[in-house]
Design a protein around this motif. Structure first.
Motif, PDB file in Angstrom:
ATOM      1  N   ARG A  96      34.125  87.995 -26.263  1.00  0.00           N
ATOM      2  CA  ARG A  96      32.915  87.872 -25.954  1.00  0.00           C
ATOM      3  C   ARG A  96      32.576  86.351 -25.873  1.00  0.00           C
ATOM      4  N   ARG A  97      33.516  85.675 -26.231  1.00  0.00           N
ATOM      5  CA  ARG A  97      33.524  84.280 -25.844  1.00  0.00           C
ATOM      6  C   ARG A  97      33.939  83.513 -24.765  1.00  0.00           C
ATOM      7  N   LEU A  98      34.488  84.636 -23.886  1.00  0.00           N
ATOM      8  CA  LEU A  98      34.957  84.428 -22.430  1.00  0.00           C
ATOM      9  C   LEU A  98      33.900  84.409 -21.357  1.00  0.00           C
ATOM     10  N   ARG A  99      33.804  83.522 -20.463  1.00  0.00           N
ATOM     11  CA  ARG A  99      33.148  83.933 -19.161  1.00  0.00           C
ATOM     12  C   ARG A  99      34.123  83.699 -18.007  1.00  0.00           C
ATOM     13  N   ASP A 100      33.622  84.370 -16.884  1.00  0.00           N
ATOM     14  CA  ASP A 100      34.453  84.263 -15.641  1.00  0.00           C
ATOM     15  C   ASP A 100      35.033  82.844 -15.389  1.00  0.00           C
ATOM     16  N   GLY A 101      36.074  82.509 -15.230  1.00  0.00           N
ATOM     17  CA  GLY A 101      36.320  80.904 -14.858  1.00  0.00           C
ATOM     18  C   GLY A 101      36.913  80.073 -16.144  1.00  0.00           C
ATOM     19  N   ASP A 102      36.767  80.571 -17.034  1.00  0.00           N
ATOM     20  CA  ASP A 102      37.078  79.895 -18.616  1.00  0.00           C
ATOM     21  C   ASP A 102      38.644  79.826 -18.383  1.00  0.00           C
ATOM     22  N   HIS A 115      39.492  85.698 -15.119  1.00  0.00           N
ATOM     23  CA  HIS A 115      38.656  86.331 -13.945  1.00  0.00           C
ATOM     24  C   HIS A 115      38.688  87.740 -14.172  1.00  0.00           C
ATOM     25  N   ASP A 116      37.420  88.106 -13.412  1.00  0.00           N
ATOM     26  CA  ASP A 116      37.415  89.733 -13.068  1.00  0.00           C
ATOM     27  C   ASP A 116      37.665  90.722 -14.452  1.00  0.00           C
ATOM     28  N   ARG A 117      36.475  90.532 -15.360  1.00  0.00           N
ATOM     29  CA  ARG A 117      36.582  91.323 -16.329  1.00  0.00           C
ATOM     30  C   ARG A 117      36.374  92.903 -16.019  1.00  0.00           C
ATOM     31  N   ALA A 118      37.256  93.535 -16.326  1.00  0.00           N
ATOM     32  CA  ALA A 118      37.381  95.158 -15.931  1.00  0.00           C
ATOM     33  C   ALA A 118      36.382  96.132 -16.822  1.00  0.00           C
ATOM     34  N   GLU A 119      36.049  97.242 -16.482  1.00  0.00           N
ATOM     35  CA  GLU A 119      35.425  98.402 -17.175  1.00  0.00           C
ATOM     36  C   GLU A 119      35.918  98.412 -18.747  1.00  0.00           C
ATOM     37  N   ASP A 120      37.145  98.589 -18.815  1.00  0.00           N
ATOM     38  CA  ASP A 120      37.904  98.640 -19.895  1.00  0.00           C
ATOM     39  C   ASP A 120      38.002  97.367 -20.823  1.00  0.00           C
ATOM     40  N   GLY A 121      37.348  96.313 -20.406  1.00  0.00           N
ATOM     41  CA  GLY A 121      37.081  95.202 -21.196  1.00  0.00           C
ATOM     42  C   GLY A 121      38.217  94.066 -21.130  1.00  0.00           C
ATOM     43  N   SER A 122      39.248  94.500 -20.323  1.00  0.00           N
ATOM     44  CA  SER A 122      40.489  93.609 -19.888  1.00  0.00           C
ATOM     45  C   SER A 122      40.143  92.774 -18.965  1.00  0.00           C
ATOM     46  N   TRP A 123      40.794  91.506 -19.061  1.00  0.00           N
ATOM     47  CA  TRP A 123      40.697  90.169 -18.007  1.00  0.00           C
ATOM     48  C   TRP A 123      41.842  90.020 -17.305  1.00  0.00           C
ATOM     49  N   ALA A 124      41.763  89.669 -16.279  1.00  0.00           N
ATOM     50  CA  ALA A 124      42.834  89.015 -15.317  1.00  0.00           C
ATOM     51  C   ALA A 124      42.947  87.571 -15.642  1.00  0.00           C
ATOM     52  N   LEU A 125      44.220  87.242 -15.963  1.00  0.00           N
ATOM     53  CA  LEU A 125      44.528  86.070 -16.476  1.00  0.00           C
ATOM     54  C   LEU A 125      45.577  85.125 -15.371  1.00  0.00           C
TER      55      LEU A 125
END
Length: 341
Positions: A96-102, A115-125
């Motif tokens: 919840r402390r992350l935003r796209d581009g952080d 980037h690119d938070r998915a429906e399952d809550g995972s992020w692309a790093l």
């Protein structure tokens, strides 16, 4: 099917925090239509037949657990699937402390942009720099022990060896193919002497293997995809084994899932290179394997559903009740079962 059917009560003390020493001294419950038999892993050559073929997963676990910061916020990341040369999909703690581009600083000169938070809550790093990501992980990462072990003790130097199989060759997994942790060079030599062969394939196990099934019905559960490969020579060898009257015995659910993903409707195992998200539950018709060696799995998990599909739900509930009542050790560092339908 209702997920509650796959539940059972497991006392916490049955969860193994360290593997058996030596590895092939672990206990092994043999499950067949005729009943149950208590053995140890080193008995395996006597439980199989000449001409059988064991199939191992040669994936290698990478140090995929990372701890970092975004500003003053603590961020934890568990990589679970590679999406590009420098991009990994990750489950993120404190997301919840992350935003796209952080940008996240993992220390040791290792940073990644989310980037690119998915429906399952995972992020692309996306990892910064020119060094191979594998080197960055060796510097800043930790071995990703399963949560049911990591929640009870810290990862330590022993785990770097304990959580790799003797077949580990292809880096990319974030969880070990744990059935193969029981094997030693001495056991492999005894199997060879008994006329029991072995082959390898690669499936990079993802952290999704530990995710709970939150749906009430198995039809509503979505599996995470994992990348795997079976080359043509290995596919030919597996087919030749079965054509000659031998059995293909998957060592681990990861090997089984990949073989079944590569097998066509006529039972021919084809070369495979790509993602699989196969979800095996009771009612599935097995086409490529004739048996399975595997550890004891979590209640309500996709892996307990898989073994129930192979042997029958009632038989596996009885087998697990026997294992719990007779002090078998469960999960990744625990004891083994040999399932021969």
């Amino acid at each position: 099917m209702n997920v509650d059917l796959f539940d059972f009560a497991l006392p916490p003390e049955r969860i193994a925090l360290r593997p058996a020493v030596p590895r092939d001294a672990a206990r092994m419950l043999v499950v067949t239509p005729e009943g149950l038999a208590d053995r140890i892993v080193s008995d395996l050559p006597s439980q199989l037949r000449p001409g059988d073929l064991l199939v191992f997963n040669d994936t290698r676990v990478i140090p995929a657990q990372l701890e970092g910061t975004r500003g003053h916020a603590r961020i934890g990341a568990t990589l679970h699937k590679r999406e590009g040369p420098r991009r990994w999909r990750a489950f993120v703690r404190n997301a919840r402390r992350l935003r796209d581009g952080d940008a996240i600083d993992f220390g040791q000169g290792v940073t990644a942009t989310a980037h690119d938070r998915a429906e399952d809550g995972s992020w692309a790093l996306d990892f910064a720099g020119d060094e191979p990501v594998e080197l960055l992980l060796e510097r800043a990462g930790r071995m990703p022990l399963p949560p049911y072990i990591a929640g009870k003790r810290d990862t330590d130097a022993r785990d770097a060896d304990d959580y790799q199989t003797m077949f580990a060759a292809e880096p990319g997994a974030v969880a070990a193919p744990t059935a193969a942790l029981h094997f030693t060079p001495a056991l492999l030599a005894a199997l060879d002497a008994a006329g029991i062969g072995h082959a390898t394939l690669t499936l990079h196990v993802g952290a999704g293997t530990f995710l709970p099934v939150k749906a009430e019905d198995t039809a509503d559960h979505r599996m995470h995809a994992e990348w795997g490969r079976i080359d043509a020579a290995t596919a030919d060898r597996l087919n030749a084994t079965r054509a000659g009257g031998g059995r293909v015995i998957a060592v681990g659910t990861t090997s089984l899932r990949l073989i079944e993903s590569a097998t066509d409707a006529q039972g021919v195992i084809r070369p495979f290179d790509g993602d699989t998200s196969i979800f095996i539950t009771p009612g599935y018709r097995f086409r490529g394997i004739d048996g399975l060696m595997t550890n004891f799995h979590l209640p309500r998990s996709t892996l307990f559903m898989l073994v129930s599909a192979l042997m029958g739900l009632d038989r596996m509930q009885a087998a697990y009740a026997h294992a719990i009542g007779n002090d078998y050790r469960f999960y990744s560092y625990g004891d083994a079962s040999l399932l021969l339908p």
